[in-house]
Enzyme design. Structure first.
Site, short mmCIF file in Angstrom:
data_model
loop_
_atom_site.label_atom_id
_atom_site.label_comp_id
_atom_site.label_asym_id
_atom_site.label_seq_id
_atom_site.Cartn_x
_atom_site.Cartn_y
_atom_site.Cartn_z
N PRO A 2 -77.23 9.70 -16.39
CA PRO A 2 -77.36 8.31 -16.86
C PRO A 2 -76.77 7.33 -15.85
O PRO A 2 -75.67 7.53 -15.37
CB PRO A 2 -76.55 8.28 -18.16
CG PRO A 2 -76.31 9.70 -18.52
CD PRO A 2 -76.37 10.50 -17.25
N GLU A 3 -77.53 6.31 -15.52
CA GLU A 3 -77.01 5.24 -14.65
C GLU A 3 -76.57 4.09 -15.56
O GLU A 3 -76.77 4.13 -16.77
CB GLU A 3 -78.10 4.79 -13.67
CG GLU A 3 -78.54 5.93 -12.76
CD GLU A 3 -78.19 5.69 -11.30
OE1 GLU A 3 -77.41 4.77 -11.00
OE2 GLU A 3 -78.70 6.45 -10.46
N HIS A 95 -76.87 21.43 -28.11
CA HIS A 95 -75.64 21.23 -27.34
C HIS A 95 -74.70 20.24 -28.02
O HIS A 95 -73.97 19.51 -27.35
CB HIS A 95 -76.00 20.78 -25.92
CG HIS A 95 -76.90 21.75 -25.21
ND1 HIS A 95 -76.46 22.98 -24.79
CD2 HIS A 95 -78.21 21.68 -24.89
CE1 HIS A 95 -77.47 23.64 -24.23
NE2 HIS A 95 -78.55 22.87 -24.27
N ARG A 117 -74.26 19.94 -20.12
CA ARG A 117 -73.51 20.41 -18.95
C ARG A 117 -72.02 20.11 -19.03
O ARG A 117 -71.24 20.65 -18.25
CB ARG A 117 -74.14 19.82 -17.70
CG ARG A 117 -75.59 20.33 -17.56
CD ARG A 117 -76.35 19.66 -16.46
NE ARG A 117 -75.81 20.02 -15.15
CZ ARG A 117 -76.26 19.49 -14.02
NH1 ARG A 117 -77.22 18.58 -14.05
NH2 ARG A 117 -75.74 19.87 -12.89
N ARG A 159 -65.00 -4.63 5.12
CA ARG A 159 -64.99 -3.17 5.22
C ARG A 159 -65.90 -2.70 6.34
O ARG A 159 -66.94 -3.29 6.59
CB ARG A 159 -65.43 -2.56 3.88
CG ARG A 159 -64.59 -3.04 2.69
CD ARG A 159 -63.32 -2.26 2.53
NE ARG A 159 -63.60 -0.91 2.14
CZ ARG A 159 -63.69 -0.50 0.88
NH1 ARG A 159 -63.53 -1.35 -0.11
NH2 ARG A 159 -63.95 0.75 0.62
#
Ligand SMILES: [Zn+2]
Length: 287
Positions: A2-3, A95, A117, A159
């Site tokens: 998931p983003e 699950h 997972r 940076r």
């Protein structure tokens, strides 16, 4: 995986469906998802039974549900986590890891945490209702109304790391995953290895704007996850239907110039870019 837009869809679903509910019972069916909770499964359940759930919040890909006592349930979906609101007699998911029986506002519903997972997890954050201390170091995301665009661009330009790495740096900006970084870079015609300090202020702003646009478009479509396991809070698939220009399009022609999209290894993952529109930066001259 998931983003951020998918996580935002889940947050909004939680806000809509469980705000005001009281937790009547907690069943932890597998220890691993509550491994970050110091008291283990029993302590996790004991800290939650009887508590009322307030409106769900989010920082980057972390979700939290503030409780009526000032604590919070903090969650991360990891690679494959789902939060489902189900009637108690709905078949048990293969699950299913943690189930919360709800009463009050969501009477007769269950909140279920399903995770194949198990990289994701849930914990109780003491005093974490406003912002769990565990995630206070994570920067805001570009969809957050309080995100500071000027401060972000200023920090980006100080940076020397490649700009893709910077987009994925959770201390600088959160929630921009691999897919959205590649898409924002394609739209900005920037190579991911271009150092942050070689961007103009305008380029920094443009990149941020594109990242925000890509994420908002994904949000409007209910998320863009590649992961078929992903479903939103009602179990409805947010499976992708979108227009990606770079990500996952190796060897396909660039939508802008026709050059085949290239794939390169990037931090155990892949980067996709157009070698013509997004030329690699020249080497920094040694001093
Ligand atoms: Zn191109």
């Amino acid at each position: 995986m998931p983003e951020l837009p998918e996580v935002e869809v889940v947050r909004a679903g939680l806000e809509r469906h469980v705000t005001g509910a009281r937790i009547a019972r907690v069943d932890v069916l597998h220890d691993r998802p509550v491994r970050r909770h110091p008291g283990g499964p029993a302590g996790f359940a004991a800290a939650l039974v009887g508590r009322q759930l307030l409106a769900a919040r989010r920082r980057g890909k972390y979700l939290w549900v503030p409780l009526d006592n000032g604590d919070a349930v903090l969650g991360h979906l990891g690679m494959s986590g789902q939060l489902l609101v189900q009637p108690p007699d709905a078949p048990v998911e293969r699950h299913l890891r943690v189930r919360f029986a709800l009463e009050g506002a969501a009477e007769g519903r269950e909140l279920r945490f399903v995770d194949q997972r198990m990289f994701g997890g849930l914990s109780v954050s003491p005093g974490g209702a406003d912002l769990p201390p565990e995630i206070a170091h994570i920067a805001r995301d570009p969809l957050d109304p309080e995100f500071d665009d000027d401060a972000f661009v200023t920090r980006l330009r100080k940076r020397t790391s490649g700009v893709k790495r910077l987009l994925l740096d959770q201390g600088l900006v959160s929630g921009v995953g691999n897919i959205y970084a590649d898409e924002a870079l394609w739209r900005s015609r920037l190579h991911g290895e271009r150092p942050g300090d070689r961007l103009t202020r305008a380029q920094g702003r443009e990149l941020l704007g594109h990242a925000r646009d890509v994420m908002n478009e994904a949000l409007a479509q209910g998320g863009t996850s590649f992961d078929a396991l992903y479903v939103n809070v009602n179990g409805e698939s947010g499976y992708f239907d979108r227009s990606l220009h770079a990500y996952g399009r190796e060897d396909e022609p660039c939508d802008r110039c026709g050059t085949p999209i290239r794939r390169a290894a990037f931090m155990n993952r892949s980067s996709y870019y157009c070698p013509a529109c997004q030329p690699a930066p020249r080497r920094r001259r040694s001093v």
